[in-house]
Design a protein around this motif. Sequence first.
Motif, PDB file in Angstrom:
ATOM      1  N   VAL A 196       0.836  -1.171  -0.094  1.00 38.14           N
ATOM      2  CA  VAL A 196      -0.036  -0.037   0.067  1.00 38.14           C
ATOM      3  C   VAL A 196       0.891   1.408   0.153  1.00 38.14           C
ATOM      4  CG1 VAL A 196      -1.725   1.387   1.155  1.00 38.14           C
ATOM      5  CG2 VAL A 196      -2.019  -1.260   1.156  1.00 38.14           C
ATOM      6  N   LEU A 197       2.021   1.126   0.884  1.00 41.77           N
ATOM      7  CA  LEU A 197       3.033   2.392   0.669  1.00 41.77           C
ATOM      8  C   LEU A 197       3.717   2.359  -0.393  1.00 41.77           C
ATOM      9  CD1 LEU A 197       3.446   3.131   4.393  1.00 41.77           C
ATOM     10  CD2 LEU A 197       1.834   4.031   2.744  1.00 41.77           C
ATOM     11  N   GLY A 198       3.829   1.395  -1.126  1.00 44.91           N
ATOM     12  CA  GLY A 198       4.795   1.362  -2.403  1.00 44.91           C
ATOM     13  C   GLY A 198       6.169   1.508  -2.073  1.00 44.91           C
ATOM     14  N   GLN A 260      10.480   7.754   4.281  1.00 47.59           N
ATOM     15  CA  GLN A 260       9.738   8.725   3.250  1.00 47.59           C
ATOM     16  C   GLN A 260       8.292   8.516   3.193  1.00 47.59           C
ATOM     17  OE1 GLN A 260      11.085  11.753   2.608  1.00 47.59           O
ATOM     18  NE2 GLN A 260      12.890  11.041   3.769  1.00 47.59           N
ATOM     19  N   ALA A 261       8.031   7.135   2.593  1.00 44.72           N
ATOM     20  CA  ALA A 261       6.677   6.755   2.405  1.00 44.72           C
ATOM     21  C   ALA A 261       5.717   7.044   3.691  1.00 44.72           C
ATOM     22  CB  ALA A 261       6.505   5.462   2.123  1.00 44.72           C
ATOM     23  N   LEU A 262       6.214   6.692   4.902  1.00 43.04           N
ATOM     24  CA  LEU A 262       5.287   6.852   6.123  1.00 43.04           C
ATOM     25  C   LEU A 262       5.172   8.440   6.319  1.00 43.04           C
ATOM     26  CD1 LEU A 262       7.326   4.297   8.389  1.00 43.04           C
ATOM     27  CD2 LEU A 262       4.892   4.388   7.764  1.00 43.04           C
ATOM     28  N   GLY A 357      -4.256   0.773  -4.575  1.00 40.24           N
ATOM     29  CA  GLY A 357      -3.910   1.308  -3.190  1.00 40.24           C
ATOM     30  C   GLY A 357      -3.565   2.741  -3.157  1.00 40.24           C
ATOM     31  N   ALA A 358      -3.193   3.166  -2.106  1.00 41.22           N
ATOM     32  CA  ALA A 358      -3.343   4.440  -1.752  1.00 41.22           C
ATOM     33  C   ALA A 358      -2.321   5.319  -2.632  1.00 41.22           C
ATOM     34  CB  ALA A 358      -3.006   4.921  -0.407  1.00 41.22           C
TER      35      ALA A 358
END
Length: 384
Positions: A196-198, A260-262, A357-358
């Motif tokens: 989901v966060l790639g 960075q994704a978080l 996904g997001a």
Amino acid sequence: MRATLIERPQKRPGNPRFSSGPCAKRPGFRLDGLRGAPLGRSHRSDIGREKLRTALDQSREILGIPDSHRIAILPGSDTGAFEAAMWNLLGPRPLEVLVWDEFGARWAEDAAQQLGLEPEIRRVPYGDIVDLAAVNWDRDVCFTWNGTASGVRIPESAEIPAGRGGLVLCDATSAAFAMDLPWERLDAVTFSWQKVLGGEAAHGMLVLSPRAVARLESHRPRWPVPRLFRLTRDGHLIDGIFRDETINTPSMLCVEDYLQALCWAREIGGLPALVARAEGNARTVWEFCESRDWIENLARDSATRSTTSVCLRLVDARIRDSRAFVQNLTARLESEGVAFDIGAYRHAPPGLRIWCGATVEKADVEALLPWIEWAYESEIAALR
């Protein structure tokens, strides 16, 4: 059904990457944004430990994981994390494995053939979900929250008993960061960074409830546990694994990318925003299918439709070889540069699988769908 070829679309997705793993990078991703990675430094250094702790802390914050639960970064992506949970936790109680896609089938196979258990396997065809009301939650239970290969997810109405006797082991790799998970009702939850966060592949996450920790410290498996899976030593939890001491060496570049994704997830509004983005993308695909008679959701019950790995099947009697037809259709889309990797999972029924996904932009989903219709019409015309 229409027999005329529609006009070739003009608008293209800005990002044609709709793979279900590894998934599209977050909007605005740039390689030079990873310059903060402590490359060439030990993950045991102060800065390495700080990065790992931050990854754990921010995962807890965004996902709403209770303070009572322990979180670890493990090797081997979601597979490694779930195998670690199975190898360490299973054995004391009878086991049920719930199967509605390829990955649930893998856990059933491992439980029976690798661990030598005799699980009750509740299995249904692709597109269906098992009768959750029939599950004996006083046994240990293993399942995938969202079947990545089938596009079938646990419905929001499902309830896992608070007073269950067994442990619940949940593979949530296509659900974490896109769906609300009832952490208090799950005992071992796994996911990876690449969904989901790639994030990048090869790193998995394991979340353990206090009940799971108690099992770890009271149960010694009767089978050898590989070193990469070992979570206890001398009957006690290896506490460092759940702080900043990974079992093996993690990629600090991948850790930086995950951080960075978080950060991006937090900036756009955290979990509610992530859930909304996935739901909006999926709904766009659902509405497209509902207005056409040649394509439909693989999930038969609308309450179980995945909002991340949206799986579709073609329903046209003119198609004699569905697998070949889909291969030609997806090849046409890839040659146009408008959609990469949207064929169904290799063991699933022939069809399409669109990652929603997001990290996927809704505008890209909207731009993709006319191309799918154009490719479909083109392949139908080629049959004549």
